[in-house]
Design a protein around this motif. Structure first.
Motif, PDB file in Angstrom:
ATOM      1  N   GLY B  59       0.830  -1.204   0.000  1.00 30.20           N
ATOM      2  CA  GLY B  59       0.000   0.000   0.000  1.00 30.20           C
ATOM      3  C   GLY B  59       0.859   1.246   0.000  1.00 30.20           C
ATOM      4  O   GLY B  59       0.672   2.165  -0.799  1.00 30.20           O
ATOM      5  N   ARG B 433     -10.624  -7.235   5.307  1.00 27.80           N
ATOM      6  CA  ARG B 433      -9.370  -7.025   4.599  1.00 27.80           C
ATOM      7  C   ARG B 433      -8.194  -7.213   5.549  1.00 27.80           C
ATOM      8  O   ARG B 433      -8.357  -7.345   6.751  1.00 27.80           O
ATOM      9  N   ALA B 455      -4.877 -11.389 -10.999  1.00 30.50           N
ATOM     10  CA  ALA B 455      -3.662 -10.642 -10.669  1.00 30.50           C
ATOM     11  C   ALA B 455      -2.502 -11.123 -11.527  1.00 30.50           C
ATOM     12  O   ALA B 455      -1.692 -10.322 -12.011  1.00 30.50           O
TER      13      ALA B 455
HETATM   14  C1  HEM Z   1      -1.073  -5.671  -9.573  1.00 32.20           C
HETATM   15  C2  HEM Z   1      -2.041  -4.997  -9.123  1.00 32.20           C
HETATM   16  C3  HEM Z   1      -2.488  -5.058  -7.690  1.00 32.20           C
HETATM   17  C4  HEM Z   1      -2.926  -6.126  -6.977  1.00 32.20           C
HETATM   18  C5  HEM Z   1      -3.090  -7.567  -7.452  1.00 32.20           C
HETATM   19  C6  HEM Z   1      -3.198  -5.650  -5.676  1.00 32.20           C
HETATM   20  C7  HEM Z   1      -3.651  -6.433  -4.640  1.00 32.20           C
HETATM   21  C8  HEM Z   1      -3.831  -6.010  -3.359  1.00 32.20           C
HETATM   22  C9  HEM Z   1      -4.191  -6.822  -2.269  1.00 32.20           C
HETATM   23  C10 HEM Z   1      -4.491  -8.298  -2.326  1.00 32.20           C
HETATM   24  C11 HEM Z   1      -4.240  -6.032  -1.175  1.00 32.20           C
HETATM   25  C12 HEM Z   1      -4.496  -6.471   0.254  1.00 32.20           C
HETATM   26  C13 HEM Z   1      -5.831  -6.177   0.674  1.00 32.20           C
HETATM   27  C14 HEM Z   1      -5.955  -6.296   2.167  1.00 32.20           C
HETATM   28  O1  HEM Z   1      -6.099  -7.405   2.670  1.00 32.20           O
HETATM   29  O2  HEM Z   1      -5.962  -5.245   2.803  1.00 32.20           O
HETATM   30  C15 HEM Z   1      -3.942  -4.723  -1.583  1.00 32.20           C
HETATM   31  C16 HEM Z   1      -3.916  -3.635  -0.746  1.00 32.20           C
HETATM   32  C17 HEM Z   1      -3.675  -2.342  -1.161  1.00 32.20           C
HETATM   33  N1  HEM Z   1      -3.373  -1.935  -2.438  1.00 32.20           N
HETATM   34 FE1  HEM Z   1      -3.170  -3.123  -4.031  1.00 32.20          FE
HETATM   35  N2  HEM Z   1      -2.945  -4.328  -5.627  1.00 32.20           N
HETATM   36  C18 HEM Z   1      -2.502  -3.932  -6.847  1.00 32.20           C
HETATM   37  C19 HEM Z   1      -2.147  -2.665  -7.234  1.00 32.20           C
HETATM   38  C20 HEM Z   1      -2.232  -1.553  -6.440  1.00 32.20           C
HETATM   39  C21 HEM Z   1      -1.923  -0.227  -6.845  1.00 32.20           C
HETATM   40  C22 HEM Z   1      -1.429   0.169  -8.218  1.00 32.20           C
HETATM   41  C23 HEM Z   1      -2.160   0.559  -5.785  1.00 32.20           C
HETATM   42  C24 HEM Z   1      -2.021   2.069  -5.600  1.00 32.20           C
HETATM   43  C25 HEM Z   1      -1.413   2.859  -6.378  1.00 32.20           C
HETATM   44  C26 HEM Z   1      -2.596  -0.258  -4.721  1.00 32.20           C
HETATM   45  C27 HEM Z   1      -2.930   0.207  -3.476  1.00 32.20           C
HETATM   46  C28 HEM Z   1      -3.232  -0.590  -2.412  1.00 32.20           C
HETATM   47  C29 HEM Z   1      -3.443  -0.112  -1.090  1.00 32.20           C
HETATM   48  C30 HEM Z   1      -3.389   1.323  -0.614  1.00 32.20           C
HETATM   49  C31 HEM Z   1      -3.710  -1.217  -0.294  1.00 32.20           C
HETATM   50  C32 HEM Z   1      -4.005  -1.250   1.199  1.00 32.20           C
HETATM   51  C33 HEM Z   1      -2.818  -1.720   1.939  1.00 32.20           C
HETATM   52  C34 HEM Z   1      -3.163  -1.836   3.406  1.00 32.20           C
HETATM   53  O3  HEM Z   1      -4.169  -2.480   3.702  1.00 32.20           O
HETATM   54  O4  HEM Z   1      -2.412  -1.293   4.219  1.00 32.20           O
HETATM   55  N3  HEM Z   1      -2.635  -1.542  -5.146  1.00 32.20           N
HETATM   56  N4  HEM Z   1      -3.679  -4.724  -2.925  1.00 32.20           N
END
Ligand code: HEM
Ligand SMILES: [Cu+2]
Lengths: 348, 615
Positions: B59, B433, B455
């Motif tokens: 994130g 989440r 993904a």
């Molecule tokens: C390849 C593409 C991406 C995949 C497969 C992906 C997947 C995930 C997954 C599985 C989570 C965890 C969710 C959780 O349990 O909280 C997550 C959290 C997050 N993602 Fe992504 N994501 C991708 C791209 C991005 C991009 C490009 C951004 C922002 C520019 C982003 C921002 C975030 C943020 C802010 C979180 C929350 C993290 C937290 O809970 O502290 N993601 N993402």
């Protein structure tokens, strides 16, 4: 107002259709889409309304987009320059006003529901008062009117309002029973939250912690068990009987007191630094996640679950604060003995 | 060496692009690891602690280090060209902004190899992020790394504000400015107002953790909810810092490939300003379940819903820009056209989330994960792809392969919807989440599998994009001034890539879409606003780089100032703040040199200009 009401009415069949579709989603004891009580209903109603409005918006946008992309693609040999339109005040007012109306349609019931959800039942004589305390990674439930404390399984009488007061002893957690009600955070002392829900039907509902609270956040589950009024009274009574049932073997009983009751409690013995173990043999789960229902494929006999837990708590819930019984000087045989004793420690 | 000392906005753009690519890659790998862990229930591919570190770093990296620099890359590459300027207002600061950003990002990522990454989520909620509950140096890397990187962002924002306010070519009034310049302007203003909040928050948290202060310590009268307010007063505008530039890009790409001017230009400008303004009024919608009470919840619910209105204006204006036009499906336009429905879907779930009683159910579930990825990936990342493909020939003089570009688009967007659409349902079915695993038999298994497959597909799309870049970089740089043929704005009037001084003669702007206007009038290029004369250029300098290195060293020194090292010498260096001091001396020394030594820059004389130019 007349107009908006008509818009709502027109959306109703759509809402109903959507409801049917969504109702297929998820387990009855767990899914937000299959609400089992008034508090969850309130959220669900708003979700239906908002989803319906939003589907309409999406359909409009998608239709225009599809039309434009098909109708106005550049064809070979098309070289004349299209007319350069500056804009259209009429159209722009149209797509400012329509969204505004939609927002109002959603905002009015939202505000009503916000205040309904904010109703404080803590002075309601008929409500059961429960103090919820979040701990890394377990839940404590204290029935303040009855001076009864339990953990992991929240027993409630069917149909009654439960007035919760929530707090955490360490980091933030969030108390959530999706099929009964939305979540509310447990904050530290000084910022205590209150809310309430009720369960009109008997049953066991799955609850979860919804705020990242450390490694085992995902495993910080609990059960809400809604039972008949009589059963609830019976449960309270047997929880209150001050005699603690200890292991029959006196040597084991001593070990149990020395190793376990420095944090846990049974009956009037021990302290509530860790989950209260009174009548643990009747619980739905061990540690909130090892299900005791051996008729289900993801369940196991309670004694087996207790052994799994006691032989290595860290592997069940990483980062939890219970020391490994082996490090407290218990032998494998003693651990099994305690597991057997706890499994049979049922409330009648 | 050239790259370490450059102050040319076009080169800094390329630096930002590579840095962004690097961090985006790291964040992407983290995402794939997260998804692999969740492919089935009770998976033990990762342990719980590592998983929490991965979600936190994913994130944090994506938001602060992955997409921000790519946005800044495009802004740097394009803004001076679009407004007819020879550089940004403060070239030296521009370089400084980049280097502090880069070293902040590197510092943050060093945590992986220096004893534990941050693990309290990218929002770092206290008390979980205090030293009581997060015992490694992870969160220190977070606070100090982000502090340094944030400095770079703030510098960049101020620079763009100054550039756009003072350096527009004659005739370019605000209401003739291209949309991307407008959104950059507004974005920079949001940066200016929002970043100080996180700066303060990070300082407080650093003090709590390293110096033992009690801002968030409950036992000592601190408030954990305070952190949430500070974080989201910054955090919500941050979302608009990310999405507005994407709006700008879409507003450039769609008119170009529809051969029409942007529909409702002035309402677009107005909507942008309104969105930015409302963006500051809605932060507490991240906190409905914190217990703010019904009055606050009601107010923040309604103000959040209002954002739908200006956003709706934008969507319909884009659609009506294409109406009656001649739409070409080039790669950039595919991304732009794909952006509209995808972003709309993210927008509508946003309105759903705004309804507080419904949010009691949505909050902290996969529904929210789905929502913000629809906005950030389906909105911003698609927008960035559109912009990168669109301006690539301008930045590098080479057209990316259209064929590979289309492959990128289709694999990425299909993978995207597979990954995130099903997550709405996971959330509604009760999946919270930030869970490192989930129990079986909750009907989560299949949808999680689908999500992980999606993904993977997005990963494939990214790889195709990289291959495209690689193959393209080996082709000759022969792109024409206006390679898409229907360019409307000033950047398409000069060579690709532009010469160091951008415009030989500053152009005279006679209307919106200045270049298009001249083309329609039958002119080959812009009318110059000045005679050919000698051009003043800033000198290259290593000082921004050394300043940033100094801050980086000081940050590391401060972070470890309380540690016991096995080695007496190390302990001596760190515990007496000697390392910190060395770092600060480097930084302030560089500043001193900068102020003592007056550099007047250099000039390009008219004769040289004639020699280098042919068109
Ligand atoms: C390849 C593409 C991406 C995949 C497969 C992906 C997947 C995930 C997954 C599985 C989570 C965890 C969710 C959780 O349990 O909280 C997550 C959290 C997050 N993602 Fe992504 N994501 C991708 C791209 C991005 C991009 C490009 C951004 C922002 C520019 C982003 C921002 C975030 C943020 C802010 C979180 C929350 C993290 C937290 O809970 O502290 N993601 N993402
Ligand atoms: Cu928790």
């Amino acid at each position: 107002m007349m107009k908006t009401w008509q818009a709502v009415k027109r959306l109703l069949p759509m809402t109903a259709m959507f409801g049917l579709f969504l109702a297929g989603c998820g387990r009855e004891d767990l899914s937000v889409l299959r609400p089992q009580g008034p508090a969850a209903d309130r959220s669900y109603g708003l979700m239906e309304l908002s989803i319906s409005i939003m589907i309409v918006v999406l359909l409009i946008v998608f239709t225009i987009a599809a039309y434009v992309l098909i109708r106005f693609r550049r064809r070979p040999g098309q070289n004349e320059i299209p007319e350069q339109v500056e804009g259209s005040i009429k159209l722009e007012i149209l797509w400012t006003v329509i969204p505004l109306i939609l927002v109002v349609v959603l905002a009015v019931p939202t505000v009503k529901a916000v205040f309904a959800a904010g109703d404080d039942h803590s002075n309601d004589k008929n409500a059961i008062k429960v103090k919820v305390t979040g701990h890394q990674y377990w839940w404590e439930f204290e029935y303040t009117d009855y001076k009864v404390t339990t953990a992991q399984d929240l027993i409630i009488p069917v149909g009654k309002d439960i007035a919760f007061e929530l707090e955490t002893k360490d980091v933030l957690h969030s108390f959530w029973v999706p099929s009964l009600s939305g979540k509310i955070d447990t904050n530290p002392a000084g910022t205590i939250n209150r809310f309430s829900f009720s369960a009109p039907n008997e049953g066991v509902y799955r609850g979860k912690c919804a705020e990242l609270c450390g490694p085992s956040h995902g495993l910080m589950e609990f059960k809400v068990k809604s039972v008949s009024e009589q059963e609830f009274q019976k449960w309270i009574d047997s929880m209150k009987t001050p005699v603690a049932v200890l292991p029959e073997d006196p040597a084991l009983a001593e070990k149990f007191k020395a190793a376990c009751l420095t944090c846990h409690a049974v009956g009037d013995q021990g302290i509530n630094n860790a989950p209260n173990l009174t009548g643990i043999g009747s619980r739905e789960s061990i540690a909130g996640i090892l299900l005791n229902d051996d008729t289900r494929e993801d369940g196991a006999p309670i004694e087996e679950n207790l052994k799994t837990w006691l032989h290595d708590p860290q592997s069940v819930k990483p980062g939890n604060l219970m020391p490994n019984p082996k490090d407290l000087g218990l032998s494998d045989a003693e651990i099994d003995g305690i597991a057997e004793y706890l499994a049979n420690y049922k409330l009648d | 060496m050239d790259w370490l000392t450059t102050v040319d906005h076009k080169k800094i753009a390329i630096l930002y692009l590579w840095a962004g690519g690097l961090f985006f890659g790291i964040g992407g790998i983290e995402a794939l690891l997260i998804r692999w862990q969740l492919i089935k229930p009770m998976n033990n591919f990762l342990d719980a602690q590592t998983f929490n570190e991965l979600i936190t770093m994913h994130g944090t990296t994506m938001i602060f280090l992955g997409v921000m620099p790519v946005i800044f890359a495009l802004m740097n590459a394009v803004i001076p060209l679009q407004i007819g300027a020879r550089d940004v207002a403060f070239p030296f600061l521009n370089a400084l902004g980049f280097w502090t950003f880069l070293f902040g990002g590197i510092l943050l990522n060093l945590s992986w190899v220096m004893g534990g990454a941050p693990d309290a989520g990218w929002t770092a909620y206290t008390p979980l992020s205090t030293s009581t509950y997060s015992t490694t140096h992870g969160v220190d890397f977070y606070t100090i790394g982000l502090q340094i990187a944030g400095l770079g962002t703030l510098i960049g924002g101020i620079n763009f504000l100054a550039t756009i306010i003072t350096m527009r070519a004659p005739g370019m009034t605000y209401m003739r400015m291209p949309m991307f310049a407008w959104t950059t302007f507004i974005t920079s203003a949001i940066i200016l107002f929002a970043f100080p909040a996180i700066t303060v928050g990070l300082v407080l948290l650093t003090f709590d953790r390293i110096l033992g202060a009690n801002f968030f310590e409950v036992g000592a009268g601190g408030s954990p909810v305070l952190w949430q307010h500070i974080f989201w007063i910054f955090g919500h505008p941050e979302v608009y810092i990310l999405i507005l530039p994407a709006f700008g890009i879409i507003s450039e790409v769609i008119p170009t490939f529809s051969r029409k001017r942007l529909f409702g230009y002035s309402s677009m400008v107005f909507a942008t300003i309104l969105i930015a303004f409302l963006g500051f009024m809605v932060w507490a919608h991240h906190m409905f379940t914190t217990g703010l009470g019904p009055v606050a919840n009601a107010l923040f619910s309604v103000s959040t819903m209002l954002i739908a209105v200006p956003t709706g204006i934008k969507i319909f204006n884009w659609l009506f820009t294409m109406w009656g036009g001649q739409v070409r499906f080039t790669t950039p336009n595919l991304f732009a056209v794909g952006f509209i429905p995808t972003f709309t879907m993210g927008g509508v779930t946003g309105v759903m989330l705004a309804s507080a009683p419904a949010d009691f159910q949505f909050h902290d579930t996969y529904f929210v994960v789905a929502h913000f990825h629809y906005v950030i990936v389906g909105g911003l990342v698609l927008g960035l792809f559109a912009g990168l493909h669109y301006w690539w020939p301008k930045m590098f003089g080479r057209m990316l392969s259209e064929k590979l570009g289309k492959w990128t688009f289709w694999t990425f967007i299909i993978g995207f919807h597979l990954t995130f659409f099903v997550q709405h349902f996971l959330g509604l079915m009760g999946m919270q989440r930030r869970v490192f695993t989930y129990l079986p038999n909750q009907q989560f298994d299949f949808l999680n599998l689908v999500s992980t497959i999606g993904a993977g597909l997005m990963g494939v799309g990214m790889i195709i994009f990289l291959v495209n870049i690689l193959l393209t970089s080996r082709k000759p740089a022969d792109a024409s001034n206006d390679p898409w043929e229907d360019g409307r704005t000033l950047e398409w009037t000069i060579p690709s890539p532009p010469p160091e001084y951008n415009f030989k003669q500053t152009p005279l702007i006679r209307g919106i879409d200045a270049f298009w206007k001249e083309k329609v009038a039958g002119n080959k290029g812009m009318t110059p606003a000045e005679p050919v004369g000698s051009i003043h250029m800033p000198s290259a300098t290593i000082l921004p780089f050394t300043m940033s290195i100094g801050i980086f060293i000081a940050g590391l020194g401060f972070m470890f100032s309380r540690d016991e090292f096995g080695n007496a010498f190390m302990s001596f260096l760190f515990n007496n703040y000697i390392v910190t001091a060395i770092g600060l001396i480097i930084t302030f020394g560089s500043m001193l040199m900068r102020s003592l030594y007056d550099d007047h820059g250099w000039h390009i004389e008219p004769e040289e200009l004639e020699g280098s130019e042919r068109t």
